[in-house]
Design a protein around this motif. Structure first.
Motif, PDB file in Angstrom:
ATOM      1  N   GLN A  48       0.807  -1.218   0.000  1.00  0.00           N
ATOM      2  CA  GLN A  48       0.000   0.000   0.000  1.00  0.00           C
ATOM      3  C   GLN A  48       0.837   1.265   0.000  1.00  0.00           C
ATOM      4  OE1 GLN A  48      -3.564  -0.032   2.408  1.00  0.00           O
ATOM      5  NE2 GLN A  48      -3.547  -2.266   2.514  1.00  0.00           N
ATOM      6  N   GLU A  77      -4.011   6.123 -12.887  1.00  0.00           N
ATOM      7  CA  GLU A  77      -4.669   7.301 -12.310  1.00  0.00           C
ATOM      8  C   GLU A  77      -5.726   7.857 -13.266  1.00  0.00           C
ATOM      9  OE1 GLU A  77      -1.299   9.763 -11.495  1.00  0.00           O
ATOM     10  OE2 GLU A  77      -1.047   8.983  -9.449  1.00  0.00           O
ATOM     11  N   ASN A 111     -11.608   3.490  -3.735  1.00  0.00           N
ATOM     12  CA  ASN A 111     -10.439   3.007  -4.470  1.00  0.00           C
ATOM     13  C   ASN A 111      -9.214   3.870  -4.202  1.00  0.00           C
ATOM     14  OD1 ASN A 111     -12.008   1.043  -5.628  1.00  0.00           O
ATOM     15  ND2 ASN A 111     -12.228   2.051  -7.602  1.00  0.00           N
ATOM     16  N   SER A 112      -8.053   3.240  -4.221  1.00  0.00           N
ATOM     17  CA  SER A 112      -6.798   3.983  -4.100  1.00  0.00           C
ATOM     18  C   SER A 112      -5.700   3.231  -4.840  1.00  0.00           C
ATOM     19  CB  SER A 112      -6.416   4.184  -2.632  1.00  0.00           C
ATOM     20  OG  SER A 112      -6.248   2.931  -1.985  1.00  0.00           O
TER      21      SER A 112
END
Length: 290
Positions: free
Chosen positions: A92, A176, A240-241
């Motif tokens: 992460q 992105e 979301n990330s």
């Protein structure tokens, strides 16, 4: 330091390599750890005083264990195999050079699932770790020439699979852009990011209702069909990330602290050629946190 402590220390020095071999062989983090632990048990019960290359000995032991595990797996139906996604390795934090160097793409692991156990072992050991065919032949109980053929057949299958260009900053920008277009429900922007022959593979397991409502295991081909699927999940975009999935930029979905989805991207020539999604919450729950 007594002999047992010295052996344990030597094993720990090899643990990372053994885990990498087992993960590529099995596509399962928990099974890979099981194989590594079993290798330690066998080492602790064996007199290896005359073993000149302990790392090679351990690699052989782990490889044999993995081969047995692959052969004993219940055969999956072909339609289930189409949508099966191996365990992802999720970081992460930002992409780390060490993580990237040791990574194997999720799309490649999907292809490895289609190989026979012996083909997979020959390809992983020779093409990924440089083990000689004479050594591999002893593990699969075939001649070196036959073992070379196993690796060759596997290589042809793997070469037909899409692979990312390796430009991580470019991949991240495309991921992105994909997230932004999904969030905005922008059909045209999503379409522009996708290769016309893009493949979406989603493995939602048995608990698909837990993920984004309409999620089910599916294989979707073609840019327009994939965009339609992406827009179905647009309501999940607030959760979301960006994360690092198997060493490359990807997307995770986290709802109330719970990992609900992992999406890996294969980017070739600036276009998304493959989307690989694991949305099986039972399996996601058991992934190690990193």
């Amino acid at each position: 330091m007594d002999d047992h402590e010295q052996l344990a220390r030597q094993f720990e020095q090899n643990r990372g390599h053994l885990r990498a071999v087992a993960y590529r062989m099995l596509g399962s983090l928990s099974e890979a750890e099981d194989a590594v632990q079993e290798a330690w048990l066998r080492l602790s019960r064996t007199d290896v005083s005359d073993v000149g290359n302990l790392g090679g000995w351990l690699t052989t032991v782990v490889s044999r264990l993995c081969l047995d595990m692959l052969r004993s797996r219940k055969s999956r139906r072909e339609d289930a195999l189409d949508t099966y996604v191996p365990d992802p390795i999720v970081h992460q934090g930002p992409e780390d050079e060490a993580v990237q160097a040791d990574a194997v793409g999720l799309a490649l692991l999907v292809v490895l699932e289609t190989l026979s156990p012996a083909e997979r072992l020959a390809f992983v050991l020779h093409d990924m770790f440089g083990v000689g065919f004479d050594e591999i032949a002893q593990i699969v109980d075939k001649s070196p020439a036959a073992t070379r053929q196993l690796a060759s057949r596997a290589r042809r299958r793997v070469q037909g699979a899409p692979a990312s260009d390796g430009d991580v900053s470019r991949q991240r920008a495309i991921v992105e852009a994909f997230m932004a277009a999904s969030r905005g429900g922008d059909f045209a922007a999503l379409l522009a990011l996708l290769d016309p022959d893009v493949v979406l593979r989603a493995d939602a397991g048995a608990a698909s209702a837990d993920f984004a409502g309409p999620a089910v295991s599916k294989l979707v081909r073609g840019a327009r069909a994939v965009v339609e699927q992406a827009l179905m999940f647009s309501r999940m975009t607030p959760y979301n990330s960006i994360a690092t999935i198997n060493g490359e930029p990807g997307v995770i979905t986290v709802v109330n602290g719970r990992l609900m989805g992992v999406m890996a991207f294969t980017v070739t020539n600036g276009k998304i050629t493959e989307l690989t999604i694991l949305a099986d919450v039972d399996r996601l729950r058991n992934l190690p946190a990193t």
